[in-house]
Design a protein around this motif. Sequence first.
Motif, PDB file in Angstrom:
ATOM      1  N   ASP A   6      34.808  43.074  48.304  1.00 57.40           N
ATOM      2  CA  ASP A   6      35.130  44.371  47.786  1.00 57.40           C
ATOM      3  C   ASP A   6      36.149  45.175  48.190  1.00 57.40           C
ATOM      4  O   ASP A   6      36.917  45.875  47.288  1.00 57.40           O
ATOM      5  N   ARG A   7      36.655  44.966  49.465  1.00 56.92           N
ATOM      6  CA  ARG A   7      37.715  45.345  50.043  1.00 56.92           C
ATOM      7  C   ARG A   7      38.831  44.829  49.325  1.00 56.92           C
ATOM      8  O   ARG A   7      39.918  45.584  48.860  1.00 56.92           O
ATOM      9  N   SER A   9      39.195  43.439  46.487  1.00 62.23           N
ATOM     10  CA  SER A   9      39.452  43.953  45.076  1.00 62.23           C
ATOM     11  C   SER A   9      40.012  45.365  45.052  1.00 62.23           C
ATOM     12  O   SER A   9      40.818  45.689  44.209  1.00 62.23           O
ATOM     13  N   SER A  10      39.501  46.100  45.815  1.00 60.05           N
ATOM     14  CA  SER A  10      39.795  47.423  45.589  1.00 60.05           C
ATOM     15  C   SER A  10      41.232  47.615  46.238  1.00 60.05           C
ATOM     16  O   SER A  10      42.022  48.615  45.695  1.00 60.05           O
ATOM     17  N   ARG A  11      41.702  46.853  47.132  1.00 61.34           N
ATOM     18  CA  ARG A  11      42.991  46.879  47.385  1.00 61.34           C
ATOM     19  C   ARG A  11      43.892  46.373  46.413  1.00 61.34           C
ATOM     20  O   ARG A  11      45.021  46.845  46.067  1.00 61.34           O
ATOM     21  N   GLN A  13      43.550  46.771  43.405  1.00 62.32           N
ATOM     22  CA  GLN A  13      43.378  47.696  42.334  1.00 62.32           C
ATOM     23  C   GLN A  13      44.245  49.060  42.878  1.00 62.32           C
ATOM     24  O   GLN A  13      45.188  49.416  42.037  1.00 62.32           O
ATOM     25  N   ASP A  14      44.260  49.245  44.079  1.00 63.26           N
ATOM     26  CA  ASP A  14      45.307  50.310  44.238  1.00 63.26           C
ATOM     27  C   ASP A  14      46.547  49.687  44.372  1.00 63.26           C
ATOM     28  O   ASP A  14      47.488  50.758  44.045  1.00 63.26           O
TER      29      ASP A  14
END
Length: 122
Positions: A6-7, A9-11, A13-14
């Motif tokens: 999760d971390r 993939s969110s990174r 995306q950012d």
Amino acid sequence: MRPDKDRASSRKQDIAKRKNAQAEEGPVTEKHGLHEDALALVLGSLMVALGTTIYTKAVLVVGGMAGVALLLQYTTGVQFWLGFSLINLPCSVGDDWAARSSRGRSLRSASFRSFRASRANG
């Protein structure tokens, strides 16, 4: 999903969002702080003063306006800072005019601050 994925993939995306924003708005630039400008002026003036002193003591000549000022010092005994100032006076007036017409007072005031600092060191 696991928290690590999760971390990650969110990174990703950012990073993608930042790249898209940067592509739309252009590169993000940061202004230098006042202390960084002051440090650059002082260090630059000290390096120029040191180089000029080395050339003067070794009785060498460098090119450009500084070389002409050094030749003037060697031949007439005029102090370097005075000869350099007089030789560069037409250029300073031209820079002053250009600064007023394009960039405003910031360029002009930085030029004269560095000139005063190099005169005090040389």
